[in-house]
Design an enzyme around this catalytic site. Structure first.
Site, PDB file in Angstrom:
ATOM      1  N   HIS A 175       0.827  -1.211   0.000  1.00  0.00           N
ATOM      2  CA  HIS A 175       0.000   0.000   0.000  1.00  0.00           C
ATOM      3  C   HIS A 175       0.857   1.255   0.000  1.00  0.00           C
ATOM      4  O   HIS A 175       2.045   1.241   0.319  1.00  0.00           O
ATOM      5  CB  HIS A 175      -0.977   0.002   1.184  1.00  0.00           C
ATOM      6  CG  HIS A 175      -0.333   0.132   2.544  1.00  0.00           C
ATOM      7  ND1 HIS A 175      -0.040   1.344   3.117  1.00  0.00           N
ATOM      8  CD2 HIS A 175       0.043  -0.811   3.447  1.00  0.00           C
ATOM      9  CE1 HIS A 175       0.485   1.158   4.318  1.00  0.00           C
ATOM     10  NE2 HIS A 175       0.556  -0.147   4.541  1.00  0.00           N
ATOM     11  N   CYS A 205       2.726  -4.992   6.885  1.00  0.00           N
ATOM     12  CA  CYS A 205       2.439  -4.722   5.479  1.00  0.00           C
ATOM     13  C   CYS A 205       3.620  -4.019   4.818  1.00  0.00           C
ATOM     14  O   CYS A 205       4.487  -3.466   5.491  1.00  0.00           O
ATOM     15  CB  CYS A 205       1.178  -3.887   5.336  1.00  0.00           C
ATOM     16  SG  CYS A 205      -0.333  -4.811   5.696  1.00  0.00           S
TER      17      CYS A 205
END
Length: 388
Positions: free
Chosen positions: A267, A286
């Site tokens: 992301h 992440c």
């Protein structure tokens, strides 16, 4: 399987030279095979040769490192399904090309060949370097031999993501990965299914409840709106807080969705200044990706058939938009402490998660029989917070 003396001798020659592949000849019982060859063809030779061949094929195809030594390894290698050991052995014996059949199991990714060349150049007296090369060669075997035509590959200790076509780098992007410890980024082999432009972020309950964010916004709806959050109380009393799309969203302008039990994905981030630091292990697991919007737009064009005008309009709309890919994009999260960097130089990186030790220790011990286990037994913990 029936072995001729010629095929058994060819297998023995491969075993004697297998050190070039970073493996140890002793693991494949060359003395027993040599004795069986001396005794002539028959059941004893068939049994010994078949066992040695199977062990060698398994290690070349799947890696020698036992699953217990692969810290946070959750990438399922599909090679055993598409290329089972019995089929490999049958091919080798039918063709009488033992060496060629085994050589064809090597990873196709160019880094493997680079490491193999480095091993050949490294003096035997430099045992430490040779051990590290062997460990990282084996890590390539843990993944599927053929990674696909297009794929994404990130090497955690390098803090870089590559968009690759036919094993050649098309684009590179700096990354920010998980902090050492509970939020370390695991090793995965997944598929991107969607690109989400202008994503929302559902705040984890550890923050909503544990840090009191839910109560704060329930008591001050105007502040929640100003801060870009929508707060909902469910019938069971659970408070859900969702950050709306916008420049301050914790996921930035795009989320590259690759569904997996760990809730790990690529992301964007509003904190882009962190990409200028050297050691970028700051996240909750992440992979924050530099120029993620560029990457997301490229994926939407390559894999969802969108035109440049369409993806530009979607990204600039400010509205949550999920673009499903019409064909999945493989994404691999690896952990290599020695590999080619994005400029093609063979580099050694710090072992930020201390994962080398278990692999190196396993190579110092006799080979363990394969158990059929495909991933490690560590508990899967979903990591939902982007860690800003």
């Amino acid at each position: 399987m029936v072995w001729t003396l010629a095929d058994a001798k060819a297998l023995l020659a491969v075993i004697d030279g297998i050190g070039a592949e970073g493996l140890a000849p002793a693991d494949y019982k060359p003395a027993a095979l040599r004795a069986a060859i001396a005794a002539g063809e028959g059941d004893a030779l068939n049994e010994v040769a078949s066992k040695s061949f199977a062990w060698l094929a398994e290690d070349l195809r799947d890696g020698r490192t036992p699953m217990s030594a692969r810290v946070q390894w959750f990438a399922v290698d599909k090679d055993v399904d598409v290329n089972p050991t019995d089929a490999i052995m049958a091919r080798a014996l039918d063709s009488h090309d033992i060496a060629g059949t085994l050589a064809a199991l090597a990873p196709t990714y160019p880094d493997y060949a680079v490491l193999k060349d480095a091993l050949a150049r490294t003096p035997r007296a430099d045992a430490k370097t040779r051990a590290l090369i062997r460990a990282n060669m084996d890590r390539w075997r843990w993944f599927s031999r053929d990674l696909g035509e297009y794929y994404l590959m990130t090497n955690v200790p390098e803090f870089q993501l590559r968009l690759v076509r036919r094993d050649k780098i098309v684009r590179t992007y700096k990354t920010i990965v998980g902090k050492p410890g509970k939020t370390a980024t695991p090793q995965l082999a997944e598929e991107v299914e969607n690109v989400v432009f202008n994503p929302t972020w559902t705040v984890p309950q550890s923050i909503v409840v544990g840090e009191g964010l839910g109560a704060k916004y329930l008591n001050n709806p105007a502040k929640a709106k100003r801060d870009g959050y929508v707060v909902t109380t469910l019938p069971d009393g659970m408070v859900v807080v969702v950050q709306q799309p916008g420049p301050n969203n914790s996921l930035g302008m795009v989320k590259i969705d690759m569904p997996n039990p760990h809730a790990i994905y690529l992301h964007d981030t509003p904190a882009r200044g962190l990409f200028n630091t050297v050691s970028r292990a700051y996240s909750h697991g992440c992979v924050r990706t530099e120029r993620a919007l560029e990457l997301g737009m490229m994926l939407a064009m390559l894999k969802a058939g969108k035109t440049p005008e369409e993806v530009t309009a979607i990204s600039q709309s400010g509205k949550y938009t999920k673009v499903p890919l019409t064909s999945p994009m493989p994404v691999y999260i690896g952990y290599f402490t020695m590999a080619k960097d994005i400029n093609g130089q063979l580099i050694t990186w710090p072992d930020i998660y201390q994962r080398d030790g278990a692999v190196l220790a396993s190579f110092a011990q006799p080979r363990q029989p394969k158990t059929g286990q495909r991933t490690i037994d560590e508990k899967v913990e979903a990591i939902a917070a982007p860690g800003l």
